[in-house]
Design a protein around this motif. Structure first.
Motif, mmCIF file in Angstrom:
data_model
loop_
_atom_site.group_PDB
_atom_site.id
_atom_site.type_symbol
_atom_site.label_atom_id
_atom_site.label_comp_id
_atom_site.label_asym_id
_atom_site.label_seq_id
_atom_site.Cartn_x
_atom_site.Cartn_y
_atom_site.Cartn_z
ATOM 1 N N SER A 19 19.002 6.902 -0.071
ATOM 2 C CA SER A 19 19.282 7.454 -1.323
ATOM 3 C C SER A 19 17.933 7.579 -2.211
ATOM 4 O O SER A 19 17.007 6.718 -2.269
ATOM 5 N N GLN A 20 17.967 8.421 -3.313
ATOM 6 C CA GLN A 20 16.752 8.508 -4.178
ATOM 7 C C GLN A 20 16.800 7.425 -4.955
ATOM 8 O O GLN A 20 15.730 6.629 -5.307
ATOM 9 N N GLU A 21 17.969 6.638 -5.352
ATOM 10 C CA GLU A 21 18.019 5.504 -6.134
ATOM 11 C C GLU A 21 17.268 4.337 -5.334
ATOM 12 O O GLU A 21 16.458 3.594 -6.137
ATOM 13 N N VAL A 23 14.725 4.747 -3.098
ATOM 14 C CA VAL A 23 13.672 4.959 -2.979
ATOM 15 C C VAL A 23 12.794 4.417 -4.429
ATOM 16 O O VAL A 23 11.882 4.090 -4.406
ATOM 17 N N ASP A 24 13.521 5.118 -5.343
ATOM 18 C CA ASP A 24 12.859 4.491 -6.746
ATOM 19 C C ASP A 24 12.797 2.948 -6.979
ATOM 20 O O ASP A 24 11.803 2.561 -7.452
ATOM 21 N N LEU A 45 4.562 8.633 -3.110
ATOM 22 C CA LEU A 45 5.618 9.181 -2.280
ATOM 23 C C LEU A 45 5.332 10.650 -1.995
ATOM 24 O O LEU A 45 5.132 11.283 -3.080
ATOM 25 N N LYS A 47 7.648 13.376 -0.922
ATOM 26 C CA LYS A 47 9.132 13.514 -0.836
ATOM 27 C C LYS A 47 9.297 14.580 0.496
ATOM 28 O O LYS A 47 10.364 14.173 1.155
ATOM 29 N N GLU A 48 8.659 15.521 0.662
ATOM 30 C CA GLU A 48 8.998 16.449 1.632
ATOM 31 C C GLU A 48 9.195 15.711 3.043
ATOM 32 O O GLU A 48 9.834 16.268 4.022
ATOM 33 N N ASN A 50 9.313 12.389 3.337
ATOM 34 C CA ASN A 50 9.932 11.284 3.504
ATOM 35 C C ASN A 50 8.665 10.137 3.756
ATOM 36 O O ASN A 50 9.148 8.964 4.601
ATOM 37 N N GLY A 125 22.307 2.009 -4.093
ATOM 38 C CA GLY A 125 22.659 3.405 -3.620
ATOM 39 C C GLY A 125 23.168 3.064 -2.094
ATOM 40 O O GLY A 125 23.681 3.867 -1.434
ATOM 41 N N ASN A 663 6.324 9.707 -7.990
ATOM 42 C CA ASN A 663 5.895 10.848 -7.311
ATOM 43 C C ASN A 663 5.698 11.950 -8.501
ATOM 44 O O ASN A 663 6.503 11.997 -9.480
#
Lengths: 663, 663
Positions: A19-21, A23-24, A45, A47-48, A50, A125, A663
């Motif tokens: 989840s984005q949560e 990662v943050d 990061l 993102k594309e 991972n 998350g 990011n």
């Protein structure tokens, strides 16, 4: 894609399902200050893909070096623990390469492993991924597949230099460039190559002696006359191992890993309630040692014994089956007979491979459950468990053939088959397979990614972007550690020394094998595997004991072989006319104890630590005691030292504002 | 007679033939400053008695404690090296008894031993007594008889307190008051009593088990059924020694002698050219280690081997003589026959006593020639040499009877005789003789010196002047160290465990003997001997190894005895009908190795150092490393530490003007 201020060193591949949560939160934890329980590292990061790229400034790494207690060469030539504010007194401090890349990776890995949950109950998350105070966050995320890969990036330029020096050099050198290997891969790898090389070079005089005996026509390939060869093998193994012990301590000293201490950082798998380390007074997970003892002696030990018993039982079952069929088909011929005759040994071999694999996971599970605080202790316990089993599977049948069936012809055949099969399979698995994988991988990369590179034969030399390099390295195999390499050498060593007078060419084949092995291992490390983290180690640990055990056992087995040989017995009865089988056995008994004692004396007479290393470490201890006395007299208490360290980190923070790192 | 400012601690008796010049020079050297190569101690000469009284102020002793690296209890409960300017942080620093009297003696002895010649070519006034730079002055003067006695004065009040606590107490306690013994006599003596006590208490369960077996009518005094007793003895010896190892480390830690280091002061007998200690950078004699190795392996070792061979040859010669006479007089009777029959054993016993004495001087000479730097190393090498010889003389004949003649009756008889004779003689020599000497001496003192004391039964409590006390103590025996006490225990331990199933009452007799021994040793230490110097030691050193060796050997000898007993063999052949003597021996062989391995595992499973001691020493090491780092970052170099130490001594000199110190 924002760029890091410094070159990325470590790559973390995140699961697509994370989840984005999470990662943050993870980035926040990695980048936050040490005092707040973070790693204080830089993160980028992508993102594309991972991907998380992790790096650190030179100063951050130097602070890390101080915290993990890295030893570097002081200006007076001694090896001392690095201390930031004293940095300028260390040799080459101004150099960009003062901290080796392998050390930088080690520092970052220790920091990431040491990132532990505070009051989080789960990964944000992901409510099903539980945490408790003190649990290693990375370990939990890896075991729950939220992080799929974590590895150190290769340095393509340095790797090319290393390749040239290591196995692409034209003039054949006797030894690997150990210091360069250590610079690039760290202690565990370089000490393995040091041992492999030491052992290989050590084989040369043994092989020369064997060939000499053979050329002089002393009938050296016959068991009956080989007492001199057996004696030489046994003595050789003793001296080799003791000299290696010395060499290993010397290397450890030079590499600053001699005498790693109780206050080493705990291994990432170590779990327990957050508490205070009794020695360093730092906060870390604690685990009562009696619980560990209970697990070791009341869970692991019985299970290991049961497994060993099963292995022995399997061996006996195989033998009885084999002899039953041999008897049954002794006078029969026909198409199926040879197949049927070989059925037991084939089945046995397959069962052993399966058993070894199953037992290995079991041993890993058990040792993990024992929850050892240090990586080195963990490794030692794991190695002991696995070696006992391998011993039962690989050598016990030879002892059985030699001393229960007393069939020398069968012993020689079995030994030769085991030895050659072992060598061929391992060479195939370790040299051809990786080379083939490497070829395929290169072709794929050439066809799919980079049309220009196809023309470029030596494509490793192409400059690549970090992104491309990461994609390539993600396709590489994961190096699983030096365990299998040592295990192979250990089995080989056993075949060479345990029954040396039965099959003397073993030493020659071992030598040839190891010369190839050294190159192919070097090739694999450079071209096939991802770059492993450079852990610190002061020697080959439990392997030393394992090799020693074989060397002691060789005294017994070789003497027993000689006392079993018809020619010797004939001579013995001729010399001592009143001798009975009991006299022979008594003579064996006395001689065996005398020789074992002599073997023990060899290990006592060769000092384990070279004198100059003793003096250097003695000096360091002495002066540190003096310093402690002095410090005490200035009324500076340990707690104040801690406060000073924290102060230093704060000062560092204020002077080095971190780059923004989302990011 | 001028009075010293402080109580005299050590007495030096000069030879009447010593020149006045030499006396003046010696006093000057003892009293002059440390920087000038002196001892900086206080001296009082009593010319008419040829006595030098040596003492030191409290501050001087505290500085000495710092220099020799004495460990004391810190206010946080840990044991730390004492450092003068940090003194107030040590427990009881303000007490008058912060430094134990035994420690004060030790410090003065170290200082006197460390008094070395500078550029003097000879002792002034004695041109034939040569000196060279670095030679210990006291050692040369003692060997040339210019100094006839050097001993520590008893403290009569403290001694009386100790006596009450030690052996005059009415309620029988299990253990000696070890801490008080250490306070008065120092580490070497107290660790001996600790070991004696530990061993004695350890014998209790063994004796109880033996008595239980006997009462239950299990025929326990017969060899044939005693396999359980043998097993218990062997296991007991293993556990006892491992537990002692633990206990000993615990005591050493508490007494501040755990981990004495390479930078200990060299022993007084150590000679060599003056040079710089590589570790501490202090000036002291140096001796190349390769010379020591040459002496050890190419002189001592061959000589020891020749002596051992001669002892074995003597034993064989005795046996052949004995058997020759036994055969010759088998059927004869007459007055002379029993005498003639006993002639060999009597002659052999006398020869052995002579041989032991001769060999002992030889061993001392050889070890002295090896020129070991540390007292502990010297002792270890001396002990190994002497024990090998004693083993050959005391135990080899038992092995010979047991396994070559296979005469169990003779073995039991010989064992019993040896054991009882050994015990009776040593008790007589160690208890009655000293008591008798003590009585005579007391009577002499009463009749000649002090008419009033005759009426006073407990004359030890009389207050005496220092001069009278010195005269009394000069008449006392010189305590020759713990060597003979340990040797006695070692032989006893051997008789108890090596052939336990042949003569089980040995354990009971050993227990009774040791209970008496503990008291009589205490009596001797207090009443018979001069007060020995309290040397520091971290355990019983080479004795530990010597006892361990017996314990390993006991595994083999007991198993072999069982396998030799007719009852066992009967049972074995009944159980395994196809068995041949070879099968029996093979079974023995396998079992022996399994048991030896199990014995080894026992020693591995019991941790040598208790956990809390490990944590405490770990802490100290950790914090001293931290301190060194910190100190380095403040750019204080080792040489500066030295200069500071010298500065401290100078400051001390200026604040404490020494009293004038000639007669």
């Amino acid at each position: 894609m924002e760029h890091l201020e410094t070159k990325p060193l470590v790559v973390v591949k995140l699961s697509p399902k994370i989840s984005q949560e999470a990662v943050d939160w993870l980035i926040k934890r990695i980048t936050s200050d040490k005092q707040d329980g973070g790693c204080q590292l830089e993160v980028e990061l992508v993102k594309e893909d991972n991907l998380l790229y992790i790096s650190a400034s030179k100063n951050r790494l130097l602070y890390g070096a101080e915290i993990v207690g890295l030893k570097k060469e002081y200006k007076d030539g001694s090896m001392r623990e690095f201390y930031f504010s004293d940095g300028s007194n260390f040799k080459k401090f101004e150099d960009d390469e003062f901290l080796l890349e392998s050390e930088a990776h080690y520092i970052i890995k220790i920091e990431l492993d040491g990132l532990r949950a505070k009051d989080e109950k789960c990964i944000p998350g992901h409510p099903s991924v539980h945490l408790y105070p003190g649990k290693s966050i990375f370990r939990r995320m890896e075991s729950k597949q939220l992080i799929t890969d974590l590895f150190a990036l290769h340095n393509r330029r340095a790797l090319n230099r290393l390749r040239l020096e290591w196995y692409r050099n034209i003039d054949p050198k006797l030894s690997s460039p150990l210091d360069s290997v250590r610079e690039y891969f760290g202690d565990t790898i370089s000490i393995y190559f040091a041992f492999l090389n030491f052992y290989t070079v050590g084989l040369v005089p043994l092989v020369l002696y064997g060939l000499l005996v053979w050329f002089l026509g002393l009938n050296a390939w016959q068991v009956d006359d080989n007492w001199s060869l057996a004696a030489v093998h046994v003595l050789w193994s003793a001296v080799l191992l003791e000299m290696w012990n010395r060499k290993s301590n010397e290397l450890s000293y030079k590499w600053g890993s001699l005498g790693l201490k109780e206050w080493e950082e705990p291994r990432s798998g170590f779990r327990g309630e957050l508490g205070i380390n009794e020695i360093t007074q730092r906060q870390e997970p604690t685990y009562p040692y009696w619980k560990r003892y209970i697990r070791m002696y009341f869970i692991s030990l019985p299970i290991v014994i049961v497994c060993l018993a099963m292995a022995v039982w399997l061996m006996f079952y195989y033998f009885s089956w084999e002899f039953y069929l041999m008897e049954k088909f002794a006078n029969e011929t026909g198409f199926w007979v040879p197949l049927l005759k070989n059925a037991p040994s084939v089945t046995y071999s397959i069962l052993i491979i399966i058993a070894n694999a199953l037992y290995r996971s079991l041993a890993e599970y058990l040792t993990d459950q024992e929850n050892h605080r240090l990586e080195s202790t963990y490794q030692n316990h794991l190695i002991s468990k696995i070696l006992l089993f391998h011993f039962a599977n690989s050598f016990l049948c030879l002892f059985y053939i030699a001393f229960i069936y007393e069939d020398m012809r069968m012993l020689r055949m079995t030994l030769r088959n085991l030895f050659i099969v072992h060598m061929v399979i391992s060479q195939a698995m370790e040299t051809l397979l990786p080379y083939w994988q490497y070829k395929i991988r290169s072709r794929n990369i050439n066809t799919t990614n980079n049309v220009h590179a196809r023309a470029n034969v030596d494509h490793e030399r192409t400059e690549l972007s970090i992104a491309e390099q990461t994609q390539r390295e993600l396709k590489r195999e994961v190096y699983s550690g030096t365990f299998d390499d040592y295990l192979e050498l250990w089995l080989q060593f056993g075949y060479v020394v345990l029954f040396s007078c039965v099959y003397p060419p073993a030493a020659l084949f071992a030598l040839l094998n190891n010369i190839v092995e050294e190159r192919s291992d070097a090739f694999k490390m450079s071209n096939v595997f991802r770059r492993p983290f450079g852990y610190r180690t002061s020697g080959i640990g439990a392997w030393q004991t394992a090799f020693q055990a074989l060397s002691y056992l060789a005294v017994i087995s070789n003497l027993a072989l000689i006392f079993n040989s018809p020619k010797f017995l004939e001579w013995f009865y001729k010399t001592v006319p009143s001798a009975t089988p009991t006299t022979v056995l008594m003579t064996f008994l006395v001689l065996e104890h005398v020789l074992l004692f002599a073997r023990y004396c060899v290990s006592m007479l060769i000092p384990t630590v070279p004198r100059w290393v003793k003096v250097e470490t003695g000096k360091l201890n002495y002066w540190s005691m003096q310093a402690l006395k002095k410090q005490r007299s200035e009324h500076l208490r340990p707690t104040q030292v801690i406060r000073r360290s924290l102060g230093a980190i704060n000062a560092f923070n204020n002077n080095n504002p971190r780059p923004s790192s989302a990011n």
